[in-house]
Every structure is written in C-alpha cells, then in structure tokens.
Design a protein around this motif. Structure first.
Motif, PDB file in Angstrom:
ATOM      1  N   ASP A  44     132.831  88.598 133.380  1.00  0.00           N
ATOM      2  CA  ASP A  44     131.722  89.724 134.379  1.00  0.00           C
ATOM      3  C   ASP A  44     132.746  89.291 136.036  1.00  0.00           C
ATOM      4  OD1 ASP A  44     129.779  90.830 136.674  1.00  0.00           O
ATOM      5  OD2 ASP A  44     129.188  92.059 134.999  1.00  0.00           O
ATOM      6  N   PRO A  45     132.780  89.862 136.924  1.00  0.00           N
ATOM      7  CA  PRO A  45     133.834  89.094 138.301  1.00  0.00           C
ATOM      8  C   PRO A  45     132.626  89.141 138.986  1.00  0.00           C
ATOM      9  CG  PRO A  45     134.731  91.788 137.602  1.00  0.00           C
ATOM     10  CD  PRO A  45     133.383  91.149 135.938  1.00  0.00           C
ATOM     11  N   LEU A  46     132.040  90.095 139.493  1.00  0.00           N
ATOM     12  CA  LEU A  46     130.493  89.447 140.001  1.00  0.00           C
ATOM     13  C   LEU A  46     130.170  88.603 139.988  1.00  0.00           C
ATOM     14  CD1 LEU A  46     129.475  90.458 142.783  1.00  0.00           C
ATOM     15  CD2 LEU A  46     126.788  92.049 141.064  1.00  0.00           C
ATOM     16  N   LEU A  47     129.691  88.629 139.075  1.00  0.00           N
ATOM     17  CA  LEU A  47     129.328  87.250 138.361  1.00  0.00           C
ATOM     18  C   LEU A  47     129.764  85.732 138.293  1.00  0.00           C
ATOM     19  CD1 LEU A  47     126.773  87.900 134.535  1.00  0.00           C
ATOM     20  CD2 LEU A  47     126.460  88.589 137.744  1.00  0.00           C
ATOM     21  N   LEU A  48     130.996  85.875 138.339  1.00  0.00           N
ATOM     22  CA  LEU A  48     132.526  84.909 138.381  1.00  0.00           C
ATOM     23  C   LEU A  48     131.992  85.035 140.171  1.00  0.00           C
ATOM     24  CD1 LEU A  48     134.058  83.113 137.354  1.00  0.00           C
ATOM     25  CD2 LEU A  48     136.060  85.627 137.765  1.00  0.00           C
ATOM     26  N   SER A  49     132.120  85.384 140.868  1.00  0.00           N
ATOM     27  CA  SER A  49     131.838  85.559 142.334  1.00  0.00           C
ATOM     28  C   SER A  49     131.239  84.367 142.817  1.00  0.00           C
ATOM     29  CB  SER A  49     132.361  86.260 142.649  1.00  0.00           C
ATOM     30  OG  SER A  49     130.778  87.883 142.869  1.00  0.00           O
ATOM     31  N   TRP A  50     129.576  84.783 142.152  1.00  0.00           N
ATOM     32  CA  TRP A  50     128.477  84.291 142.109  1.00  0.00           C
ATOM     33  C   TRP A  50     128.707  82.356 141.905  1.00  0.00           C
ATOM     34  CZ3 TRP A  50     123.600  87.604 140.799  1.00  0.00           C
ATOM     35  CH2 TRP A  50     123.744  88.881 140.766  1.00  0.00           C
ATOM     36  N   THR A  51     129.806  82.626 140.497  1.00  0.00           N
ATOM     37  CA  THR A  51     129.409  80.825 140.474  1.00  0.00           C
ATOM     38  C   THR A  51     130.321  80.721 141.195  1.00  0.00           C
ATOM     39  OG1 THR A  51     129.146  82.168 138.050  1.00  0.00           O
ATOM     40  CG2 THR A  51     129.910  79.909 138.210  1.00  0.00           C
ATOM     41  N   ALA A  52     131.417  80.968 141.216  1.00  0.00           N
ATOM     42  CA  ALA A  52     132.496  80.671 142.647  1.00  0.00           C
ATOM     43  C   ALA A  52     132.231  79.668 143.318  1.00  0.00           C
ATOM     44  CB  ALA A  52     133.578  81.799 142.659  1.00  0.00           C
ATOM     45  N   ASP A  53     130.819  81.021 143.898  1.00  0.00           N
ATOM     46  CA  ASP A  53     130.439  80.088 145.471  1.00  0.00           C
ATOM     47  C   ASP A  53     129.799  79.157 145.185  1.00  0.00           C
ATOM     48  OD1 ASP A  53     131.894  82.671 147.064  1.00  0.00           O
ATOM     49  OD2 ASP A  53     129.506  83.406 146.249  1.00  0.00           O
ATOM     50  N   HIS A  54     129.055  79.198 144.248  1.00  0.00           N
ATOM     51  CA  HIS A  54     127.216  77.840 143.854  1.00  0.00           C
ATOM     52  C   HIS A  54     128.470  76.612 143.270  1.00  0.00           C
ATOM     53  CE1 HIS A  54     124.491  76.347 141.868  1.00  0.00           C
ATOM     54  NE2 HIS A  54     124.721  76.060 140.981  1.00  0.00           N
ATOM     55  N   GLN A 109     122.318  96.714 138.005  1.00  0.00           N
ATOM     56  CA  GLN A 109     123.513  97.259 138.533  1.00  0.00           C
ATOM     57  C   GLN A 109     122.875  96.687 140.068  1.00  0.00           C
ATOM     58  OE1 GLN A 109     122.886 102.062 138.978  1.00  0.00           O
ATOM     59  NE2 GLN A 109     121.934 101.432 136.887  1.00  0.00           N
ATOM     60  N   PHE A 110     123.620  95.331 139.817  1.00  0.00           N
ATOM     61  CA  PHE A 110     123.309  94.882 140.922  1.00  0.00           C
ATOM     62  C   PHE A 110     123.606  94.899 142.140  1.00  0.00           C
ATOM     63  CE2 PHE A 110     124.210  91.826 137.222  1.00  0.00           C
ATOM     64  CZ  PHE A 110     122.876  91.361 136.907  1.00  0.00           C
ATOM     65  N   GLY A 111     124.297  95.857 142.150  1.00  0.00           N
ATOM     66  CA  GLY A 111     124.778  96.013 143.417  1.00  0.00           C
ATOM     67  C   GLY A 111     123.715  97.171 144.246  1.00  0.00           C
ATOM     68  N   GLN A 112     122.870  98.262 143.639  1.00  0.00           N
ATOM     69  CA  GLN A 112     121.882  99.655 143.744  1.00  0.00           C
ATOM     70  C   GLN A 112     119.775  98.056 144.046  1.00  0.00           C
ATOM     71  OE1 GLN A 112     120.550 102.567 141.705  1.00  0.00           O
ATOM     72  NE2 GLN A 112     123.098 102.495 140.911  1.00  0.00           N
ATOM     73  N   ILE A 113     120.314  96.955 142.902  1.00  0.00           N
ATOM     74  CA  ILE A 113     119.798  96.145 143.396  1.00  0.00           C
ATOM     75  C   ILE A 113     118.740  94.966 144.169  1.00  0.00           C
ATOM     76  CG2 ILE A 113     118.856  93.922 142.233  1.00  0.00           C
ATOM     77  CD1 ILE A 113     118.760  94.620 139.449  1.00  0.00           C
ATOM     78  N   SER A 114     120.260  94.866 145.032  1.00  0.00           N
ATOM     79  CA  SER A 114     120.933  94.323 146.212  1.00  0.00           C
ATOM     80  C   SER A 114     120.129  95.071 147.231  1.00  0.00           C
ATOM     81  CB  SER A 114     122.107  93.307 145.870  1.00  0.00           C
ATOM     82  OG  SER A 114     122.668  93.247 147.400  1.00  0.00           O
ATOM     83  N   SER A 115     120.894  96.650 147.679  1.00  0.00           N
ATOM     84  CA  SER A 115     120.328  97.287 148.284  1.00  0.00           C
ATOM     85  C   SER A 115     119.008  97.467 148.747  1.00  0.00           C
ATOM     86  CB  SER A 115     121.721  98.721 148.073  1.00  0.00           C
ATOM     87  OG  SER A 115     122.743  98.591 147.998  1.00  0.00           O
ATOM     88  N   PHE A 116     118.312  97.595 146.995  1.00  0.00           N
ATOM     89  CA  PHE A 116     116.854  97.446 147.254  1.00  0.00           C
ATOM     90  C   PHE A 116     116.173  96.324 147.803  1.00  0.00           C
ATOM     91  CE2 PHE A 116     112.561  97.071 146.105  1.00  0.00           C
ATOM     92  CZ  PHE A 116     111.933  98.599 146.414  1.00  0.00           C
TER      93      PHE A 116
END
Length: 348
Positions: A25-35, A175-182
């Motif tokens: 998952d590209p999004l979760l991968l970006s979070w992991t890289a940041d971590h 839908q992490f994008g929508q959760i993030s926006s909320f």
C-alpha cells in the motif's frame, strides 16, 4: 513470519538494523518511511542529509556491504532505503544478507529493503519482514484498519478512542483520505498535547454511527416501508459514502444468508448472536426476515451487490448507481412476500 507494519509503530517497538518491507500500500508505505526517518534521524537538517534512496537494480550486495562499513558523513546515523531490492545482484543470498545485518549492527547504518512477498517470505528467518498493507482475512483486516486509523489520528494530534475509530471505519471504509479530511475538522487542544476524540466529538461534527442509520434503513427495507429511501438520503447527508453503505449492506446480506441456513433452534440463535457480535434482539429480527426470504432472492441480492460495487469502483455516477441499487433491493424486500421475478441491473 511476516508481520504487519503496524507493529513498527507500537511504543518502544524495536527496529532491526536491516528490515524488509513488502510494499503493498503506497500510502501506508509513506507513513512507514516517515516513521523510520523520524525514529532514526529526527527532524533536523541531518535527517535529509543522512537519508538516501537507492534502486535495487543499480546496486549490488557488495555495494551495500561496503556502505554498511562506512560511517555517515554527518551526524550519528544513516538510513539507506532500497527499492526493488529483489533485483539487487547477490543481495537475496542468505550469507550476504546475514553479513549485511552483522555489519549494520556494528556500524551506524540502518537499511530498509523493499521487495515483493514472494521474494521476502523465505528471508524472514534472517531479517524481520513486514507487510505494509492490509491482510486478506476479514477480522484481521478490520483490526489492523482500526490501528492504522488511530495512527492517522496520532499523526494529526488526536488520540482516537476505540468507538471513534470504529465509526470512522464504518463511515469511510479503507478511505484514509476522507478520514484525514474529516479529522481536520476537529479543533486541536491548543497546547500542543494530543486531544482525546470520542464518539460524542464525531456526533457534534455531524458524523452519526453508520450502524444507527443503517439499522433504521434495514428496518424500513424489511417492512417494505417507503421511508426506506429517506433513510438513504439521511445516510448521505451525514457525510457517509456509498461504498460505506454498500459494505454494510454486504455484511447484512451475509447475516441473512447465514441465518437462513443455520438458525434452527434458540440455542442456534444465541450462538449466531455471539459469533456475529450483535444483540440477541437484532439476531432474532434477522432470523425473522431471513425466514421470509428465498434462496433465489438472496442470490439476486448478491448479484446486485457485486454489480453495484463494480459500478461504483469504475467511476459511474454514485447517486444514479445507488438509486438503481435501492430500487432493485426494494423489489427483494421480505415485506413484499413471494419471489421477485424482475431482472435487476445497475449499469451506468
């Protein structure tokens, strides 16, 4: 053993000097890289200088072994991230991987290797392997989704309780994008400390638990009540997505099918209630409705759900698709009695 990458975010979770990630998952991968960058390098200027990304086809195992022997030019730590690591000549040989781990432990370099599961799986006895994505098994997937949602909350300065995370998952499934926006709508503490977020906070912002609105919707559908369509409009007005609704309807349809096939005695009902984590009264209501449904109508419902899901995911107008879906489902209501003879389609 391949572990979920969510384990890397646990408090005091150990980081190996060499880690393999399966980048599903590209999004979760970006979070992991940041971590990784945050834990190993901090957030100062050195973080950017001491982090490098290499491409597997362009580096050999010997290159990485040499790099592990070197000291960082600046600072005390270096993070080397290798994409397509399975294409790095010689790297997948266990003796090279073991030597790389040994050198990294002695030195100041941490190495992350991205590769597909087929290549990563056999190496899990040498270095830790994590899947950066969601599992296929439904219960495990649900549990991990909740943890990723809580992590997203922490990244934004919120501490989501279990109930709030559950509601966000039901309202915006995967839908992490929508959760993030909320979550961006929730005011912070103002003192830099994480704010606790509960179900009441979500309600104040107009987000009702989908299960509450869906319960009313199913109740109207089972009775063939015209207010069925009004409940759908309320669901949308609460900011919830068509895919979220469809996910809940899939679950309900599975409950109908399971109840029709397995509920014969009161003991069966208790077990059904416990297994599906629903109140006994709700289980009884499902049993009653399922008893009025035919195998043919259940089959048509499954077909309609699959077709609607495909239409929504292929870019069709959600409003039109869902109206057609509800018209189709209305014809299958147990409140109508009998078997529906209509052919139901939800095309574009």
């Amino acid at each position: 053993m391949i572990l979920s990458a969510i384990n890397l975010f646990k408090e005091n979770a150990p980081l190996s000097e060499v880690t393999i990630l399966i980048p599903d998952d590209p999004l979760l991968l970006s979070w992991t890289a940041d971590h990784f960058r945050s834990l190993l390098l901090g957030s100062g200027e050195e973080a950017g200088i001491n982090a490098e990304t290499l491409s597997g086809p362009e580096v050999t195992a010997d290159d990485l072994l040499s790099l592990a022997r070197e000291k960082p030019l600046f600072g005390s730590k270096r993070l080397t991230w290798v994409t397509q690591a399975e294409k790095s000549p010689g790297l997948l040989e266990k003796k090279n991987l073991s030597e790389l781990l040994s050198l990294a432990r002695k030195g100041l370099t941490s190495i992350v290797l991205e590769m597909p599961e087929k290549k990563a799986g056999p190496l899990d006895e040498t270095v830790p392997v994590y899947r950066v994505g969601l599992p296929a098994q439904p219960r495990q997937k649900h549990t991990e989704l909740l943890e990723w949602i809580k992590l997203l909350g922490r990244k934004k300065g919120y501490r989501l309780d279990e109930g709030a995370a559950e509601i966000l998952l039901r309202a915006f499934p995967e839908q992490f994008g929508q959760i993030s926006s909320f979550l961006d709508k929730i005011p912070g503490q103002g003192d830099g400390k994480p704010r606790n977020v509960t179900t009441d906070d979500l309600k104040k912002l107009g987000l009702e638990d989908p299960l509450e609105s869906v319960f009313r919707l199913f109740d109207a559908w089972e009775k063939n009540d015209p207010r069925f369509y009004g409940q759908w409009e309320r669901f949308v007005e609460n900011g919830q997505s068509p895919l979220g609704m469809l996910s809940l309807w899939h679950r309900q349809w599975r409950l109908y099918a399971s109840a029709r096939a397995s509920l014969k005695t009161s003991a069966d009902l208790s077990a059904f209630s416990a297994r599906n984590r629903i109140p006994l009264a709700v289980a009884e209501k499902i049993r009653s409705s399922a008893g009025k449904m035919t195998k043919e109508n259940l089959r048509k419902g499954y077909s309609l759900l699959r077709e609607t899901d495909l239409c929504l995911k292929s870019g069709a107008d959600p409003s039109l698709v869902m109206v057609r879906f509800f018209i189709g489902m209305s014809s299958l209501s147990p409140g109508k009695g009998g078997v529906s003879r209509k052919t139901i389609r939800t095309g574009r």
